[in-house]
Design a protein around this motif. Structure first.
Motif, mmCIF file in Angstrom:
data_model
loop_
_atom_site.group_PDB
_atom_site.id
_atom_site.type_symbol
_atom_site.label_atom_id
_atom_site.label_comp_id
_atom_site.label_asym_id
_atom_site.label_seq_id
_atom_site.Cartn_x
_atom_site.Cartn_y
_atom_site.Cartn_z
ATOM 1 N N GLU A 17 0.820 -1.214 0.000
ATOM 2 C CA GLU A 17 0.000 0.000 0.000
ATOM 3 C C GLU A 17 0.857 1.268 0.000
ATOM 4 O O GLU A 17 0.704 2.123 -0.871
ATOM 5 N N GLN A 18 1.771 1.367 0.959
ATOM 6 C CA GLN A 18 2.572 2.586 1.057
ATOM 7 C C GLN A 18 3.524 2.724 -0.126
ATOM 8 O O GLN A 18 3.739 3.812 -0.637
ATOM 9 N N ARG A 19 4.063 1.615 -0.600
ATOM 10 C CA ARG A 19 4.949 1.649 -1.766
ATOM 11 C C ARG A 19 4.199 2.161 -2.990
ATOM 12 O O ARG A 19 4.705 2.973 -3.759
ATOM 13 N N MET A 21 1.508 4.103 -2.962
ATOM 14 C CA MET A 21 1.198 5.527 -2.761
ATOM 15 C C MET A 21 2.444 6.383 -3.009
ATOM 16 O O MET A 21 2.366 7.458 -3.627
ATOM 17 N N ASN A 22 3.602 5.897 -2.569
ATOM 18 C CA ASN A 22 4.858 6.618 -2.821
ATOM 19 C C ASN A 22 5.178 6.671 -4.316
ATOM 20 O O ASN A 22 5.638 7.696 -4.826
ATOM 21 N N THR A 53 0.716 13.940 -2.238
ATOM 22 C CA THR A 53 0.746 12.765 -1.386
ATOM 23 C C THR A 53 -0.533 12.002 -1.673
ATOM 24 O O THR A 53 -1.594 12.609 -1.835
ATOM 25 N N ALA A 55 -3.151 8.741 -0.475
ATOM 26 C CA ALA A 55 -3.544 7.889 0.653
ATOM 27 C C ALA A 55 -4.739 7.049 0.231
ATOM 28 O O ALA A 55 -5.548 7.463 -0.599
ATOM 29 N N LYS A 106 -5.516 4.265 12.773
ATOM 30 C CA LYS A 106 -4.857 3.211 11.990
ATOM 31 C C LYS A 106 -5.449 1.851 12.326
ATOM 32 O O LYS A 106 -5.665 1.024 11.434
#
Length: 180
Positions: A17-19, A21-22, A53, A55, A106
Motif C-alpha cells: 500500500e505505502q509503496r 502511494m509513494n 501525497t 492515501a 490506523k
C-alpha cells in the motif's frame, strides 16, 4: 502523437500500500497524475508536475453517501481521486496532515479491512470442502463424474482463495502490528 495516459502496475494494495502511494507521488512529481484504478494497477494521465501525497481508505460507501464521505476528507485537505468497490484513493499537497495520524485511526482502518475481507473467506472454506469431498469419493475407488466436478471446482476455487487468504493475512498482520 503523444500518449497522455498510461498504465502503472500495482504491487497489490494489501501487500505494498505505502509503496504504491509513494510511487504515485513520484509519478505526480514527474507530471503523471493518478486518474483511476485498472486491473492490477492504475491509469495515470499526463499533467503539470505536482507535489502530491496519496492515501488509501477502505470503506464501504453507498452511492448516495459518496458525496458526504468525500466532503469529510476534503475538509482536511484531501481530494477524492478514484474508488473501486470499497477502496478509495485521495490526494493532497505534500505537507497535508495524513488521513491516519494516530494509532486508533490506523487500528480502525485495518480492522475495517479485516471485517471487509471476512465474507470472502467462504472461498477457501469452499475449496477445503470440495477437496475433502473429493478425497472421500476417491477412497471409494472408481473415478466418477462427481469426482471430476469436485476436483475442478476445488481447483478453480483454490485459484480465487490464494489471493483472498494472502490479502486477509496481510491485513490481519498489519492490524496486529498497529495495535502493539
Amino acid at each position: 502523437m503523444v500518449n497522455n495516459r498510461r498504465f502503472i502496475l500495482s504491487g497489490g494494495l494489501a501487500f505494498s500500500e505505502q509503496r504504491d502511494m509513494n510511487k504515485l507521488s513520484r509519478l505526480a512529481a514527474e507530471g503523471w497524475i493518478l486518474e483511476s484504478f485498472a486491473f492490477l494497477g492504475y491509469y495515470v494521465r499526463r499533467s503539470e508536475p505536482q507535489q502530491l501525497t496519496y492515501a488509501v481508505d477502505y470503506n464501504k460507501v453507498s452511492d448516495s453517501d459518496r458525496a458526504d464521505y468525500c466532503d469529510i476528507f476534503e475538509a482536511s485537505g484531501w481530494t477524492h481521486i478514484c474508488s473501486e468497490e470499497r477502496i478509495h484513493i485521495f490526494s493532497a499537497p505534500v505537507g497535508t496532515k495524513p488521513i491516519y495520524t494516530d494509532t486508533d485511526t490506523k487500528v480502525e482502518k485495518y480492522a475495517h479491512l479485516v471485517r471487509l475481507m471476512k465474507p470472502f473467506l467462504a472461498a477457501p472454506l469452499f475449496t477445503l470442502i470440495m477437496f475433502a469431498l473429493y478425497a472421500l469419493l476417491q477412497s471409494a475407488g472408481e473415478t466418477t463424474l462427481l469426482e471430476n466436478i469436485l476436483i475442478t471446482a476445488g481447483a478453480l476455487s483454490l485459484i480465487v482463495s490464494v489471493p483472498i487468504l494472502m490479502t486477509f493475512t496481510v491485513a490481519f498482520i498489519r492490524l496486529k502490528r498497529v495495535k502493539s
